[in-house]
Design an enzyme around this catalytic site. Structure first.
Site, PDB file in Angstrom:
ATOM      1  CG  ASN A  59      -2.114  -0.915   1.059  1.00 50.54           C
ATOM      2  OD1 ASN A  59      -2.551  -1.199  -0.056  1.00 50.54           O
ATOM      3  ND2 ASN A  59      -2.632  -1.399   2.162  1.00 50.54           N
ATOM      4  CG  ASP A  94      -2.552  -7.598   6.581  1.00 50.44           C
ATOM      5  OD1 ASP A  94      -3.166  -7.499   7.660  1.00 50.44           O
ATOM      6  OD2 ASP A  94      -1.319  -7.461   6.492  1.00 50.44           O
TER       7      ASP A  94
END
Length: 173
Positions: A59, A94
């Site tokens: 990210n 995640d």
């Protein structure tokens, strides 16, 4: 009658939407917990807690769209590698969980872990380029049901401790 049937179908669709993670198609956290509570009471197998390693770097370096692509890829990899009948949920960010029925040996889990980690790197390099150097992977915390009991909440805590231990000792395993 058509109105009743139409409303019933809409209600079923809303229920399915409310229980599913939109990005991965897996069960969401709430539905996953409900399903695993039932599954662990009645089945033998392995409860896996799976945490992606170094995902934040994806990210940070490549952006959240790439992060979403990695999560979608990971969901596909889990679906392809874990045996048919496995139940997967995205617990948030995640972090994932899966119940793999009838698997009660470490060798099988190790095989799944190696295959999943290898596919993750392969897919990540296809998406981000061969020069991608993020140590992306997955760490697995595993408890066997009923060997460690049938209470999902206790099993989840044990799997969480196990995944934490893996992360402290090298990750990707």
């Amino acid at each position: 009658i058509n109105n009743i049937l139409s409303n019933r179908e809409k209600m079923l669709n809303l229920k399915a939407e409310a229980s599913t993670d939109k990005l991965t198609g897996f069960l969401n956290k709430m539905s996953g917990k409900e399903e695993y509570t039932k599954i662990c009471l009645a089945n033998e197998g392995a409860l896996l807690m799976i945490d992606l390693d170094s995902f934040k770097l994806v990210n940070d370096i490549y952006g959240h769209d790439m992060g979403d692509r990695v999560l979608i890829s990971f969901a596909r990899i889990l679906t392809e590698i874990l045996p048919e009948g496995s139940v997967c949920a995205r617990m948030g960010g995640d972090e994932f969980e899966a119940f793999v029925p009838s698997v009660t040996d470490e060798a099988s889990i190790s095989g799944f872990s190696e295959a999943i980690n290898a596919e993750m790197i392969k897919d990540a390099k296809q998406m981000m380029g061969e020069d991608m150097e993020i140590p992306l992977g997955a760490s697995f915390g595993v408890v066997f049901v009923p060997e460690f009991g049938n209470d999902y909440e206790i099993l989840e805590k044990l799997a969480d401790k196990a995944v934490y231990s893996v992360k402290q000792h090298g990750k990707h395993g």
